[in-house]
Design an enzyme around this catalytic site. Structure first.
Site, PDB file in Angstrom:
ATOM      1  N   ASP A  34      53.237  12.989  54.239  1.00 45.98           N
ATOM      2  CA  ASP A  34      54.483  12.801  54.977  1.00 45.98           C
ATOM      3  C   ASP A  34      55.333  14.070  54.968  1.00 45.98           C
ATOM      4  O   ASP A  34      56.008  14.381  55.949  1.00 45.98           O
ATOM      5  CB  ASP A  34      55.276  11.627  54.389  1.00 45.98           C
ATOM      6  CG  ASP A  34      54.658  10.277  54.738  1.00 45.98           C
ATOM      7  OD1 ASP A  34      53.615  10.265  55.418  1.00 45.98           O
ATOM      8  OD2 ASP A  34      55.207   9.239  54.330  1.00 45.98           O
ATOM      9  N   ASP A  55      59.181  14.688  50.021  1.00 50.40           N
ATOM     10  CA  ASP A  55      59.093  13.238  50.221  1.00 50.40           C
ATOM     11  C   ASP A  55      58.676  12.578  48.909  1.00 50.40           C
ATOM     12  O   ASP A  55      58.001  13.206  48.074  1.00 50.40           O
ATOM     13  CB  ASP A  55      58.081  12.887  51.320  1.00 50.40           C
ATOM     14  CG  ASP A  55      58.108  11.406  51.663  1.00 50.40           C
ATOM     15  OD1 ASP A  55      59.176  10.922  52.076  1.00 50.40           O
ATOM     16  OD2 ASP A  55      57.071  10.736  51.509  1.00 50.40           O
ATOM     17  N   HIS A  82      51.699   5.358  53.923  1.00 53.20           N
ATOM     18  CA  HIS A  82      52.625   6.421  53.522  1.00 53.20           C
ATOM     19  C   HIS A  82      52.055   7.165  52.321  1.00 53.20           C
ATOM     20  O   HIS A  82      51.499   6.563  51.406  1.00 53.20           O
ATOM     21  CB  HIS A  82      53.985   5.826  53.134  1.00 53.20           C
ATOM     22  CG  HIS A  82      54.758   5.295  54.292  1.00 53.20           C
ATOM     23  ND1 HIS A  82      56.119   5.413  54.395  1.00 53.20           N
ATOM     24  CD2 HIS A  82      54.359   4.652  55.418  1.00 53.20           C
ATOM     25  CE1 HIS A  82      56.530   4.863  55.516  1.00 53.20           C
ATOM     26  NE2 HIS A  82      55.481   4.379  56.147  1.00 53.20           N
ATOM     27  N   GLU A 141      57.368   8.635  47.086  1.00 57.82           N
ATOM     28  CA  GLU A 141      57.004   7.218  47.163  1.00 57.82           C
ATOM     29  C   GLU A 141      57.515   6.566  45.891  1.00 57.82           C
ATOM     30  O   GLU A 141      57.550   7.206  44.824  1.00 57.82           O
ATOM     31  CB  GLU A 141      55.493   7.025  47.308  1.00 57.82           C
ATOM     32  CG  GLU A 141      54.891   7.615  48.575  1.00 57.82           C
ATOM     33  CD  GLU A 141      55.433   7.021  49.862  1.00 57.82           C
ATOM     34  OE1 GLU A 141      55.896   5.855  49.831  1.00 57.82           O
ATOM     35  OE2 GLU A 141      55.416   7.721  50.886  1.00 57.82           O
ATOM     36  N   HIS A 157      52.666   2.049  50.585  1.00 59.52           N
ATOM     37  CA  HIS A 157      51.999   3.268  50.101  1.00 59.52           C
ATOM     38  C   HIS A 157      50.579   3.053  49.590  1.00 59.52           C
ATOM     39  O   HIS A 157      49.807   4.010  49.508  1.00 59.52           O
ATOM     40  CB  HIS A 157      52.847   3.972  49.026  1.00 59.52           C
ATOM     41  CG  HIS A 157      53.246   3.108  47.864  1.00 59.52           C
ATOM     42  ND1 HIS A 157      52.333   2.541  46.993  1.00 59.52           N
ATOM     43  CD2 HIS A 157      54.478   2.746  47.409  1.00 59.52           C
ATOM     44  CE1 HIS A 157      52.980   1.873  46.061  1.00 59.52           C
ATOM     45  NE2 HIS A 157      54.283   1.967  46.281  1.00 59.52           N
ATOM     46  N   ASP A 164      55.835  -5.487  48.378  1.00 56.16           N
ATOM     47  CA  ASP A 164      56.163  -4.872  49.668  1.00 56.16           C
ATOM     48  C   ASP A 164      55.944  -3.362  49.626  1.00 56.16           C
ATOM     49  O   ASP A 164      55.499  -2.766  50.608  1.00 56.16           O
ATOM     50  CB  ASP A 164      57.615  -5.179  50.051  1.00 56.16           C
ATOM     51  CG  ASP A 164      57.811  -6.639  50.441  1.00 56.16           C
ATOM     52  OD1 ASP A 164      56.805  -7.313  50.706  1.00 56.16           O
ATOM     53  OD2 ASP A 164      58.970  -7.092  50.479  1.00 56.16           O
TER      54      ASP A 164
END
Length: 237
Positions: free
Chosen positions: A157, A7, A152, A9, A57, A52
């Site tokens: 994750d 995963d 997140h 970010e 995160h 946003d």
């Protein structure tokens, strides 16, 4: 097979628009078990995150200022991922960002280094059509504890996705005798028996068995008044 659940970010949603990876989290599965051989990095993206994205995160621009750039860790990342099967939720997003980072340092796209990519979002859409299939939704549906996921985070994750993937594919273990129910060796240690390599023999019915089967079908056909589908299809041909 060695599998890596991955995963990322990012600073925003558009790799082509200049957004960058700020965190990479990977957990390793071998024979469907977590090995603890994880990989986790934060990166200085050389730009600020969109507002946003920050809400998603929570990784501040200031926190990332002294982190290494992706280019500095590319070789270590590729060594870790080499020849593995990747498991990613909404794979196109993460792969798109990773390919852009690799392009910046003159490397080939990610598919040149790994054996395969499994997209768990695509899997979930097939398994649960018409339902929400976000990671949180899948955790709730498959009873994976995600109570620690307030924001997140790539490593967290990836760990959750590993549990989700194992639950989604549990039927694939049908040919494995669970170690808890398996035979034990002389020392009393449970032995897991993998039956997936066995070739099952095909045993054809003999004439007597075929005749008995036909008799059952004939009786069923009589009971239905000649309306059984297999008889209708047979006569059509």
């Amino acid at each position: 097979m060695r599998q890596i659940v991955l995963d990322t970010e990012t600073t925003g949603l558009s790799a082509e628009g200049g957004d960058r990876i700020i965190e990479l989290g990977c957990v390793e599965l071998y024979a469907r078990k977590l090995t603890g051989n994880n990989l986790h990095f934060y990166f200085n993206p050389e730009r600020d995150s969109h507002e946003d994205a920050l809400k998603v995160h929570g990784i501040s621009n200031e926190f990332l200022r002294d982190k290494p750039k992706f280019a500095e860790l590319t070789e270590e990342i590729l060594d870790y991922l080499s020849d593995a099967e990747l498991i990613i939720h909404n794979a196109a997003f993460d792969i798109g960002f990773l390919n852009k980072e690799l392009e910046r340092v003159g490397k080939k796209p990610l598919k040149a280094y790994v054996s395969n990519v499994i997209d768990t979002l695509a899997m979930a859409k097939e398994m649960f059509p018409g339902k929400r299939n976000s990671l949180d939704a899948l955790c709730d549906r498959l009873e994976v504890d995600n109570s620690g996921r307030t924001l997140h985070g790539a490593l967290l994750d990836a760990e959750l996705l590993a549990d989700v993937y194992i639950n989604m594919t549990r039927g694939q273990e049908a040919l494995l005798i669970d170690a808890g129910d398996a035979q034990t060796d002389a020392s009393g240690v449970a032995v897991q028996v993998d039956l997936s390599g066995f070739t099952l023999p095909v045993i054809s019915a003999n004439e007597q068995e075929i005749a008995a089967h036909e008799e059952v079908l004939t009786q069923m056909d009589k009971s239905s008044g000649g309306k059984t589908i297999w008889r209708q299809q047979a006569s059509a041909h």
